[in-house]
Enzyme design. Structure first.
Site, PDB file in Angstrom:
ATOM      1  N   GLU A 184      21.310  -1.190  53.452  1.00  0.00           N
ATOM      2  CA  GLU A 184      22.675  -1.200  52.916  1.00  0.00           C
ATOM      3  C   GLU A 184      23.721  -0.949  53.995  1.00  0.00           C
ATOM      4  O   GLU A 184      23.497  -0.213  54.957  1.00  0.00           O
ATOM      5  CB  GLU A 184      22.797  -0.126  51.814  1.00  0.00           C
ATOM      6  CG  GLU A 184      24.179   0.009  51.174  1.00  0.00           C
ATOM      7  CD  GLU A 184      24.633  -1.220  50.406  1.00  0.00           C
ATOM      8  OE1 GLU A 184      24.746  -2.299  51.030  1.00  0.00           O
ATOM      9  OE2 GLU A 184      24.918  -1.093  49.204  1.00  0.00           O
ATOM     10  N   ARG A 200      15.766   0.072  48.840  1.00  0.00           N
ATOM     11  CA  ARG A 200      17.062   0.078  49.537  1.00  0.00           C
ATOM     12  C   ARG A 200      17.189   1.369  50.332  1.00  0.00           C
ATOM     13  O   ARG A 200      16.901   2.454  49.817  1.00  0.00           O
ATOM     14  CB  ARG A 200      18.203  -0.017  48.524  1.00  0.00           C
ATOM     15  CG  ARG A 200      19.589   0.132  49.149  1.00  0.00           C
ATOM     16  CD  ARG A 200      20.672  -0.024  48.119  1.00  0.00           C
ATOM     17  NE  ARG A 200      21.667   1.027  48.234  1.00  0.00           N
ATOM     18  CZ  ARG A 200      22.726   1.151  47.442  1.00  0.00           C
ATOM     19  NH1 ARG A 200      22.936   0.283  46.461  1.00  0.00           N
ATOM     20  NH2 ARG A 200      23.578   2.147  47.607  1.00  0.00           N
ATOM     21  N   ASP A 243      30.865   4.077  39.800  1.00  0.00           N
ATOM     22  CA  ASP A 243      29.450   4.016  40.152  1.00  0.00           C
ATOM     23  C   ASP A 243      29.049   5.308  40.861  1.00  0.00           C
ATOM     24  O   ASP A 243      28.877   5.349  42.074  1.00  0.00           O
ATOM     25  CB  ASP A 243      29.217   2.806  41.061  1.00  0.00           C
ATOM     26  CG  ASP A 243      27.758   2.613  41.453  1.00  0.00           C
ATOM     27  OD1 ASP A 243      26.882   3.136  40.722  1.00  0.00           O
ATOM     28  OD2 ASP A 243      27.499   1.967  42.469  1.00  0.00           O
ATOM     29  N   ASN A 245      23.402  -7.467  51.740  1.00  0.00           N
ATOM     30  CA  ASN A 245      24.376  -7.278  50.672  1.00  0.00           C
ATOM     31  C   ASN A 245      25.764  -7.644  51.194  1.00  0.00           C
ATOM     32  O   ASN A 245      26.404  -6.856  51.883  1.00  0.00           O
ATOM     33  CB  ASN A 245      24.352  -5.820  50.202  1.00  0.00           C
ATOM     34  CG  ASN A 245      25.314  -5.575  49.052  1.00  0.00           C
ATOM     35  OD1 ASN A 245      25.756  -6.506  48.384  1.00  0.00           O
ATOM     36  ND2 ASN A 245      25.651  -4.311  48.819  1.00  0.00           N
ATOM     37  N   ASP A 276      19.575   2.130  40.814  1.00  0.00           N
ATOM     38  CA  ASP A 276      20.050   3.345  41.482  1.00  0.00           C
ATOM     39  C   ASP A 276      18.869   4.111  42.096  1.00  0.00           C
ATOM     40  O   ASP A 276      18.102   3.564  42.860  1.00  0.00           O
ATOM     41  CB  ASP A 276      20.860   4.216  40.523  1.00  0.00           C
ATOM     42  CG  ASP A 276      22.184   3.574  40.122  1.00  0.00           C
ATOM     43  OD1 ASP A 276      22.591   2.607  40.791  1.00  0.00           O
ATOM     44  OD2 ASP A 276      22.799   4.029  39.148  1.00  0.00           O
ATOM     45  N   TYR A 304      21.781 -11.473  39.618  1.00  0.00           N
ATOM     46  CA  TYR A 304      21.750 -10.040  39.907  1.00  0.00           C
ATOM     47  C   TYR A 304      22.574  -9.268  38.892  1.00  0.00           C
ATOM     48  O   TYR A 304      23.662  -9.710  38.489  1.00  0.00           O
ATOM     49  CB  TYR A 304      22.316  -9.813  41.301  1.00  0.00           C
ATOM     50  CG  TYR A 304      22.418  -8.363  41.747  1.00  0.00           C
ATOM     51  CD1 TYR A 304      21.277  -7.605  41.983  1.00  0.00           C
ATOM     52  CD2 TYR A 304      23.656  -7.766  41.966  1.00  0.00           C
ATOM     53  CE1 TYR A 304      21.369  -6.291  42.422  1.00  0.00           C
ATOM     54  CE2 TYR A 304      23.763  -6.462  42.407  1.00  0.00           C
ATOM     55  CZ  TYR A 304      22.618  -5.724  42.636  1.00  0.00           C
ATOM     56  OH  TYR A 304      22.716  -4.427  43.070  1.00  0.00           O
ATOM     57  N   ASP A 325      19.681  -3.543  39.844  1.00  0.00           N
ATOM     58  CA  ASP A 325      19.954  -2.292  40.559  1.00  0.00           C
ATOM     59  C   ASP A 325      19.573  -1.128  39.641  1.00  0.00           C
ATOM     60  O   ASP A 325      20.159  -0.961  38.563  1.00  0.00           O
ATOM     61  CB  ASP A 325      21.446  -2.264  40.889  1.00  0.00           C
ATOM     62  CG  ASP A 325      21.910  -0.993  41.587  1.00  0.00           C
ATOM     63  OD1 ASP A 325      21.084  -0.098  41.827  1.00  0.00           O
ATOM     64  OD2 ASP A 325      23.113  -0.903  41.875  1.00  0.00           O
ATOM     65  N   GLU A 332      16.899   3.066  45.522  1.00  0.00           N
ATOM     66  CA  GLU A 332      17.486   3.534  46.782  1.00  0.00           C
ATOM     67  C   GLU A 332      17.063   4.951  47.134  1.00  0.00           C
ATOM     68  O   GLU A 332      16.541   5.689  46.288  1.00  0.00           O
ATOM     69  CB  GLU A 332      19.013   3.438  46.706  1.00  0.00           C
ATOM     70  CG  GLU A 332      19.630   4.365  45.694  1.00  0.00           C
ATOM     71  CD  GLU A 332      21.018   3.909  45.253  1.00  0.00           C
ATOM     72  OE1 GLU A 332      21.921   4.761  45.214  1.00  0.00           O
ATOM     73  OE2 GLU A 332      21.185   2.710  44.937  1.00  0.00           O
ATOM     74  N   HIS A 378      15.753  -3.029  42.703  1.00  0.00           N
ATOM     75  CA  HIS A 378      15.850  -2.272  43.953  1.00  0.00           C
ATOM     76  C   HIS A 378      16.180  -0.827  43.635  1.00  0.00           C
ATOM     77  O   HIS A 378      16.973  -0.524  42.746  1.00  0.00           O
ATOM     78  CB  HIS A 378      16.827  -2.901  44.958  1.00  0.00           C
ATOM     79  CG  HIS A 378      18.274  -2.888  44.589  1.00  0.00           C
ATOM     80  ND1 HIS A 378      19.067  -1.767  44.633  1.00  0.00           N
ATOM     81  CD2 HIS A 378      19.105  -3.896  44.226  1.00  0.00           C
ATOM     82  CE1 HIS A 378      20.311  -2.078  44.308  1.00  0.00           C
ATOM     83  NE2 HIS A 378      20.350  -3.360  44.038  1.00  0.00           N
ATOM     84  N   CYS A 400      28.362   4.869  45.700  1.00  0.00           N
ATOM     85  CA  CYS A 400      28.352   3.484  46.147  1.00  0.00           C
ATOM     86  C   CYS A 400      27.907   3.444  47.601  1.00  0.00           C
ATOM     87  O   CYS A 400      28.318   4.279  48.419  1.00  0.00           O
ATOM     88  CB  CYS A 400      29.751   2.882  46.001  1.00  0.00           C
ATOM     89  SG  CYS A 400      29.936   1.278  46.820  1.00  0.00           S
TER      90      CYS A 400
END
Length: 292
Positions: free
Chosen positions: A185, A155, A55, A207, A84, A40, A82, A112, A110, A120
Site C-alpha cells: 500500500e 496487504r 474508513d 493501488n 480491513d 472491487y 477489502d 491488512e 485482501h 485509510c
C-alpha cells in the site's frame, strides 16, 4: 467455475489486470458492460457510500456482506473485497469472514497488517501489528476458505512506518504464511513496485487511488515493473459524488434540472444496463397467462 477460479483466470488473461471499484450492483453491471474482467468492493467505499461514515474500522462484516450479495446477485465478474483487518481480533473472526465471503460469492479478499483500529492506507497515524500476528491472520484465512480457488491477498501498510526493506520483508513472510498475492500500500515509485515483484515471486497489486500517496501510474508503466493487478478503488465513486453534488446544487439554486439534463444518464440508458425490458416482458407474460 468458482468465483475464485474466475479471478485467477482473469489474471492470466489480462496483464496487468485492471480491477475497477464498483460501489453498488448497478456500477458492477456498468463495469461489465465496458469490458472489465474483475471488480472491487472498497472498505472505504462501504463506509462512506453505504454508511456515510469514515474508513476508520467502523463498518463491520455484515455491512460488507450486504453489499457483496447485492453485487454478486446480478454480476458474475469476479469480485475482490477489502476486509480491513478481518473484522475481529481472533483467528476465528478471520476464518468466519473468509467463509462468509466465499458463501456470498466473492472471488478474493485482501487483509491488512494494521491494528484493529485501522486507518485509510494513505493517511498518517497508521499502526501495525507484528509480522507474526499478520501471518496468523493469513493462515486463518487460508485454512478457512471452502473454495480452493478463492484468493487470499495480503496487504502491507509498512512502507510509511518501517521503510521499504521492512515492508518487503513483511511481504515475503506473508507469502510464506500462505498469501496468494501481495498488495503493498501507498507506494510512491515504479522502482519500489519492481522491488516488491522481484522479491515476493507472487502477483502484486498496485493501488492507483486518486489523491493518495501513489502517483497515477499508467498501465504500461506498471507493466514494466511486473505489477500483475492495478486497482482503481473509488474512481467512479468520486466522479459520481461530484456529479451528484453538482445536481443537488443546480436544482436547489435554479429551481429546475433543465440545465444539467445533458449530463444525465437517460431512462433508456439505465434500462439497458439493468436489462429492464426483459423483466417487463416477463411480467407481461405472467399477466397474460393469468388472464387466459
Amino acid at each position: 467455475m468458482s468465483a475464485g477460479k474466475r479471478f485467477r483466470e482473469a489474471l492470466a488473461q489480462e496483464k496487468p489486470l485492471q480491477i475497477i471499484g464498483t460501489i453498488n450492483a448497478n456500477h458492477a453491471l456498468m463495469a461489465k458492460r465496458v469490458g472489465y474482467r474483475a471488480i472491487y468492493l472498497s472498505g472505504g467505499g462501504v463506509a462512506a457510500g453505504s454508511l456515510g461514515m469514515p474508513d476508520l474500522g467502523i463498518s463491520n462484516l455484515d455491512d460488507v456482506l450486504t453489499d457483496i450479495r447485492r453485487i454478486t446477485d446480478v454480476c458474475d465478474l469476479p469480485l475482490l473485497v477489502d476486509v480491513d483487518t478481518g473484522f475481529g481480533a481472533s483467528a476465528f473472526n478471520v476464518a468466519r469472514t473468509t467463509r462468509s465471503l466465499v458463501k456470498f460469492g466473492a472471488a478474493a479478499m485482501h487483509i491488512e497488517d494494521q491494528v484493529g483500529a485501522k486507518r485509510c492506507g494513505h493517511r498518517p497515524g497508521k499502526e501495525l501489528v507484528a509480522p507474526d500476528e499478520m501471518a496468523d491472520r493469513i493462515k486463518a484465512a487460508v485454512d478457512a476458505r471452502t473454495d480452493p480457488g478463492f484468493v487470499v491477498m495480503a496487504r502491507t501498510d509498512a512502507l510509511a512506518n518501517e521503510g521499504l526493506d521492512s515492508a518487503v520483508s513483511r511481504a515475503i513472510s506473508y507469502v510464506e504464511a500462505g498469501a496468494d498475492m501481495i498488495f503493498p500500500e501507498a507506494i510512491p515509485s515504479i522502482e519500489m513496485y519492481r522491488k516488491f515483484a522481484d522479491a515476493v515471486k507472487v502477483p502484486i497489486l498496485a493501488n492507483i487511488t486518486e489523491f493518495g500517496k501513489s502517483p497515477l501510474f499508467t498501465v504500461d508503466e506498471l507493466r514494466s515493473a511486473n505489477v500483475a493487478m492495478i486497482l482503481y478503488p473509488l474512481t467512479a465513486f468520486r466522479a459520481m459524488n461530484k456529479a451528484a453534488l453538482k445536481a443537488y446544487e443546480e436544482v436547489r439554486k435554479k429551481g429546475t434540472q433543465k440545465g444539467i439534463i445533458g449530463e444525465m444518464q437517460t431512462r433508456e440508458e439505465l434500462y439497458d444496463i439493468i436489462n429492464y425490458h426483459s423483466y417487463e416482458k416477463k411480467l407481461d407474460e405472467l399477466f397474460t397467462r393469468g388472464r387466459s
